[in-house]
Design a protein around this motif. Sequence first.
Motif, PDB file in Angstrom:
ATOM      1  N   UNK A  47       0.833  -1.205   0.000  1.00  0.00           N
ATOM      2  CA  UNK A  47       0.000   0.000   0.000  1.00  0.00           C
ATOM      3  C   UNK A  47       0.869   1.258   0.000  1.00  0.00           C
ATOM      4  N   UNK A  48       1.861   1.292   0.884  1.00  0.00           N
ATOM      5  CA  UNK A  48       2.714   2.482   0.992  1.00  0.00           C
ATOM      6  C   UNK A  48       3.492   2.735  -0.295  1.00  0.00           C
ATOM      7  N   UNK A  49       3.880   1.681  -1.000  1.00  0.00           N
ATOM      8  CA  UNK A  49       4.587   1.842  -2.275  1.00  0.00           C
ATOM      9  C   UNK A  49       3.654   2.424  -3.333  1.00  0.00           C
ATOM     10  N   UNK A  50       2.423   1.938  -3.366  1.00  0.00           N
ATOM     11  CA  UNK A  50       1.442   2.482  -4.312  1.00  0.00           C
ATOM     12  C   UNK A  50       1.156   3.946  -4.003  1.00  0.00           C
ATOM     13  N   UNK A  51       0.996   4.246  -2.740  1.00  0.00           N
ATOM     14  CA  UNK A  51       0.710   5.613  -2.324  1.00  0.00           C
ATOM     15  C   UNK A  51       1.844   6.556  -2.727  1.00  0.00           C
ATOM     16  N   UNK A  52       3.079   6.112  -2.569  1.00  0.00           N
ATOM     17  CA  UNK A  52       4.236   6.935  -2.940  1.00  0.00           C
ATOM     18  C   UNK A  52       4.363   7.042  -4.465  1.00  0.00           C
ATOM     19  N   UNK A  53       4.044   5.991  -5.175  1.00  0.00           N
ATOM     20  CA  UNK A  53       4.191   5.964  -6.634  1.00  0.00           C
ATOM     21  C   UNK A  53       3.156   6.850  -7.324  1.00  0.00           C
ATOM     22  N   UNK A  54       1.945   6.901  -6.759  1.00  0.00           N
ATOM     23  CA  UNK A  54       0.842   7.642  -7.373  1.00  0.00           C
ATOM     24  C   UNK A  54       0.649   8.953  -6.603  1.00  0.00           C
TER      25      UNK A  54
END
Length: 133
Positions: A47-54
Amino acid sequence: MSTADGPTARFDAFVASCPSRRLLETIGDKWASLVIVALGLEGRMRYSELSARIAGVSQKMLTQTLRGLERDGLLTRTVTPSVPVRVDYELTPLGLSLIETLRHLKEWAEAHMAEVDRAREEYDRKNDSAGRS
């Protein structure tokens, strides 16, 4: 139009009551599209990776988007018991089948944004001078 499953099912998104419209609404959503492309290009993500990526997606919107994509069978959510709990998201084969289409759409938008900006400016200039708002 039929809502039956299987290869004989017929759907027509031009018909107001067709359930495929809901799917088009999901796929056409910018956050859903970006999540699908991110997972397609980068593979399994937390989740945190998606949040940072988008960039720009709120926690609430990302959570809603992930739930909707999971409900539609486009991604899976895997919880790994640990401290802290690890949650990973990954595209299903159905979700993977969208990658090329959405990747091309993203690339088209990036390649043509300057042209669209010029068209918008010209439209606004013409309509502002004509007294429209």
